[in-house]
Write an enzyme that holds these catalytic residues in place. Structure first.
Site, PDB file in Angstrom:
ATOM      1  N   ALA A  64     -27.262  -6.553  -7.811  1.00 39.69           N
ATOM      2  CA  ALA A  64     -27.598  -5.131  -7.741  1.00 39.69           C
ATOM      3  C   ALA A  64     -28.771  -4.988  -6.779  1.00 39.69           C
ATOM      4  O   ALA A  64     -29.534  -5.939  -6.569  1.00 39.69           O
ATOM      5  CB  ALA A  64     -27.974  -4.623  -9.124  1.00 39.69           C
ATOM      6  N   GLY A 109     -25.222  -9.047 -10.113  1.00 44.88           N
ATOM      7  CA  GLY A 109     -24.069  -8.159 -10.036  1.00 44.88           C
ATOM      8  C   GLY A 109     -22.945  -8.700  -9.164  1.00 44.88           C
ATOM      9  O   GLY A 109     -21.788  -8.310  -9.339  1.00 44.88           O
ATOM     10  N   GLU A 112     -21.112 -11.018 -11.368  1.00 39.43           N
ATOM     11  CA  GLU A 112     -20.423 -10.157 -12.343  1.00 39.43           C
ATOM     12  C   GLU A 112     -19.195  -9.483 -11.712  1.00 39.43           C
ATOM     13  O   GLU A 112     -18.156  -9.354 -12.355  1.00 39.43           O
ATOM     14  CB  GLU A 112     -21.420  -9.118 -12.898  1.00 39.43           C
ATOM     15  CG  GLU A 112     -22.467  -9.780 -13.792  1.00 39.43           C
ATOM     16  CD  GLU A 112     -23.673  -8.880 -14.088  1.00 39.43           C
ATOM     17  OE1 GLU A 112     -24.305  -8.417 -13.114  1.00 39.43           O
ATOM     18  OE2 GLU A 112     -23.971  -8.638 -15.262  1.00 39.43           O
ATOM     19  N   GLU A 132     -31.137 -12.504 -13.356  1.00 42.21           N
ATOM     20  CA  GLU A 132     -31.751 -11.277 -13.881  1.00 42.21           C
ATOM     21  C   GLU A 132     -33.015 -11.500 -14.707  1.00 42.21           C
ATOM     22  O   GLU A 132     -33.998 -10.766 -14.546  1.00 42.21           O
ATOM     23  CB  GLU A 132     -30.743 -10.479 -14.722  1.00 42.21           C
ATOM     24  CG  GLU A 132     -29.694  -9.745 -13.909  1.00 42.21           C
ATOM     25  CD  GLU A 132     -28.463 -10.588 -13.636  1.00 42.21           C
ATOM     26  OE1 GLU A 132     -28.513 -11.828 -13.853  1.00 42.21           O
ATOM     27  OE2 GLU A 132     -27.454 -10.021 -13.201  1.00 42.21           O
TER      28      GLU A 132
HETATM   29  N1  CAA Z   1     -31.329  -6.261  -3.595  1.00 39.84           N
HETATM   30  C1  CAA Z   1     -31.888  -5.704  -2.514  1.00 39.84           C
HETATM   31  N2  CAA Z   1     -32.080  -6.385  -1.365  1.00 39.84           N
HETATM   32  C2  CAA Z   1     -31.667  -7.670  -1.322  1.00 39.84           C
HETATM   33  C3  CAA Z   1     -31.084  -8.302  -2.411  1.00 39.84           C
HETATM   34  C4  CAA Z   1     -30.899  -7.530  -3.602  1.00 39.84           C
HETATM   35  N3  CAA Z   1     -30.286  -8.035  -4.685  1.00 39.84           N
HETATM   36  N4  CAA Z   1     -30.805  -9.582  -2.081  1.00 39.84           N
HETATM   37  C5  CAA Z   1     -31.208  -9.738  -0.812  1.00 39.84           C
HETATM   38  N5  CAA Z   1     -31.727  -8.585  -0.333  1.00 39.84           N
HETATM   39  C6  CAA Z   1     -32.304  -8.320   0.993  1.00 39.84           C
HETATM   40  C7  CAA Z   1     -33.685  -8.919   1.125  1.00 39.84           C
HETATM   41  O1  CAA Z   1     -34.653  -8.096   0.567  1.00 39.84           O
HETATM   42  C8  CAA Z   1     -33.790  -9.051   2.638  1.00 39.84           C
HETATM   43  O2  CAA Z   1     -34.096  -7.793   3.164  1.00 39.84           O
HETATM   44  P1  CAA Z   1     -35.198  -7.660   4.358  1.00 39.84           P
HETATM   45  O3  CAA Z   1     -34.592  -8.430   5.506  1.00 39.84           O
HETATM   46  O4  CAA Z   1     -35.264  -6.193   4.598  1.00 39.84           O
HETATM   47  O5  CAA Z   1     -36.440  -8.281   3.832  1.00 39.84           O
HETATM   48  C9  CAA Z   1     -32.367  -9.386   3.055  1.00 39.84           C
HETATM   49  O6  CAA Z   1     -31.516  -8.983   1.979  1.00 39.84           O
HETATM   50  C10 CAA Z   1     -32.150 -10.856   3.286  1.00 39.84           C
HETATM   51  O7  CAA Z   1     -32.559 -11.557   2.119  1.00 39.84           O
HETATM   52  P2  CAA Z   1     -33.615 -12.775   2.146  1.00 39.84           P
HETATM   53  O8  CAA Z   1     -34.535 -12.641   3.309  1.00 39.84           O
HETATM   54  O9  CAA Z   1     -34.209 -12.864   0.793  1.00 39.84           O
HETATM   55  O10 CAA Z   1     -32.605 -13.982   2.419  1.00 39.84           O
HETATM   56  P3  CAA Z   1     -32.809 -15.500   1.966  1.00 39.84           P
HETATM   57  O11 CAA Z   1     -31.746 -16.265   2.655  1.00 39.84           O
HETATM   58  O12 CAA Z   1     -34.215 -15.938   2.146  1.00 39.84           O
HETATM   59  O13 CAA Z   1     -32.509 -15.498   0.385  1.00 39.84           O
HETATM   60  C11 CAA Z   1     -31.316 -14.920  -1.615  1.00 39.84           C
HETATM   61  C12 CAA Z   1     -31.219 -15.191  -0.086  1.00 39.84           C
HETATM   62  C13 CAA Z   1     -31.611 -16.225  -2.343  1.00 39.84           C
HETATM   63  C14 CAA Z   1     -29.933 -14.398  -2.027  1.00 39.84           C
HETATM   64  C15 CAA Z   1     -32.411 -13.875  -1.894  1.00 39.84           C
HETATM   65  O14 CAA Z   1     -32.203 -12.765  -1.046  1.00 39.84           O
HETATM   66  C16 CAA Z   1     -32.424 -13.366  -3.296  1.00 39.84           C
HETATM   67  O15 CAA Z   1     -32.906 -14.055  -4.185  1.00 39.84           O
HETATM   68  N6  CAA Z   1     -31.918 -12.139  -3.522  1.00 39.84           N
HETATM   69  C17 CAA Z   1     -31.953 -11.506  -4.833  1.00 39.84           C
HETATM   70  C18 CAA Z   1     -30.898 -12.102  -5.735  1.00 39.84           C
HETATM   71  C19 CAA Z   1     -31.002 -11.487  -7.103  1.00 39.84           C
HETATM   72  O16 CAA Z   1     -31.980 -11.613  -7.806  1.00 39.84           O
HETATM   73  N7  CAA Z   1     -29.906 -10.826  -7.537  1.00 39.84           N
HETATM   74  C20 CAA Z   1     -29.843 -10.209  -8.840  1.00 39.84           C
HETATM   75  C21 CAA Z   1     -30.250  -8.782  -8.764  1.00 39.84           C
HETATM   76  S1  CAA Z   1     -30.398  -8.050 -10.357  1.00 39.84           S
HETATM   77  C22 CAA Z   1     -28.843  -7.691 -10.815  1.00 39.84           C
HETATM   78  O17 CAA Z   1     -27.879  -7.974 -10.142  1.00 39.84           O
HETATM   79  C23 CAA Z   1     -28.755  -6.979 -12.168  1.00 39.84           C
HETATM   80  C24 CAA Z   1     -27.430  -6.906 -12.746  1.00 39.84           C
HETATM   81  O18 CAA Z   1     -27.110  -7.352 -13.827  1.00 39.84           O
HETATM   82  C25 CAA Z   1     -26.412  -6.251 -12.070  1.00 39.84           C
END
Ligand code: CAA
Length: 258
Positions: A64, A109, A112, A132
């Site tokens: 998400a 998500g 999921e 999460e």
């Molecule tokens: N939401 C919003 N933006 C996201 C995102 C997310 N889930 N995942 C990645 N992005 C964005 C980053 O903020 C970044 O944006 P900017 O370039 O503007 O800074 C861009 O995508 C590229 O990401 P990274 O620079 O972080 O890329 P990376 O290769 O260094 O890392 C990653 C990749 C490990 C996937 C890392 O991006 C990450 O940990 N993302 C979040 C993953 C996460 O926690 N997902 C769960 C969300 S909560 C959820 O899903 C709740 C639910 O139950 C539905």
């Protein structure tokens, strides 16, 4: 549609989550667009299989959208979860078969979403996880429900409590990924699987999906009864006659999907 790409060819629809700058994270707009596309496809009798994938080479769906979620209150958080749960349930319950082509990160998500699909094909670059609790929330797009049903309660709890990200091989080992392919082969293999499924009695395939999905939510006795009813329904189809006559006549069946 701003964040969803749609293609169709020979009865196969390809739906691509397309927000590569945010690693295809699901914001409200993307969830709504996905919902519209899925409901449109559900009404299309000519589309038999749907492939869902992510744009770019890095990510299926990285969860998400955290940027959007961070300022939500309790009511808005619940609304977002309900919206995603509804869209994912529509995917799970559509009569078409849905294959997730997991081309990279399938986190939160994203994992999921892949679990709402019938089958998950992973590229060697795929990474699955439920991060999460590391953000102070729980999986809210039905992950606490679908993950234990797919991989068992113990492994689901470990993945959710530790937030460990697992690679395609480990996902395959625990039954989360059905198969693993090289990235450049992933969509080709998904289409091959779609074509194989479509070469069968597709109406029967759809009833088998319904029997599995609905039966798992019933007590065993009711599930057996439901299965017997659907089994009986197959005998009202041309495909049953074609399939059995072809077998007895030692020919290849020519199914019509009705
Ligand atoms: N939401 C919003 N933006 C996201 C995102 C997310 N889930 N995942 C990645 N992005 C964005 C980053 O903020 C970044 O944006 P900017 O370039 O503007 O800074 C861009 O995508 C590229 O990401 P990274 O620079 O972080 O890329 P990376 O290769 O260094 O890392 C990653 C990749 C490990 C996937 C890392 O991006 C990450 O940990 N993302 C979040 C993953 C996460 O926690 N997902 C769960 C969300 S909560 C959820 O899903 C709740 C639910 O139950 C539905």
């Amino acid at each position: 549609m701003e964040n969803i790409l749609f293609k169709e060819e020979n009865g196969i629809a390809e739906v691509t989550i397309n927000r590569p700058k945010a690693l295809n994270a699901l914001n409200t707009q993307t969830l709504k667009e996905l919902g519209v596309v899925i409901r449109d496809i559900a009404e299309r009798k000519d589309i038999k299989v749907v492939i869902i994938t992510g744009s770019g080479e890095k990510s299926f769906v990285a969860g998400a959208d955290i940027t959007e979620m961070k300022s939500k209150n309790a009511i808005e958080g619940r609304e977002m979860a309900r919206l995603a749960q509804k869209v994912f349930s529509d995917i799970e319950n559509m009569s078409q078969i849905v294959i997730a082509a997991v081309n990279g990160y399938a986190l939160g998500g994203g994992c999921e979403l892949s679990m709402a699909c019938d089958i998950r094909l992973a590229s060697t670059k795929a990474k699955f996880g439920q991060p999460e609790v590391g953000l102070g929330i729980i999986p809210g797009f039905a992950g606490t429900q679908r993950l234990p049903r797919l991989v068992g309660k113990g492994i689901a709890k470990e993945l959710i409590f530790t937030t460990d990200m697992i690679d395609a091989q480990e996902a395959y080992r625990i039954g989360l990924a059905n198969k693993i392919y090289e990235p450049e082969e992933l969509i080709i293999k998904a289409k091959e699987m779609a074509a194989k499924i479509m070469s069968k009695g597709i109406y029967a395939v759809s009833l088998a999906k319904s029997s599995i999905n609905n039966g798992l939510n019933m007590d065993t006795e009711s599930a057996f009864n439901f299965e017997a009813d659907l089994f009986g329904l197959c005998f009202a189809t041309e495909d049953q006659k074609e399939g059995m006559e072809a077998f007895v006549g030692k020919k290849k069946p020519n199914f019509k999907g009705c």
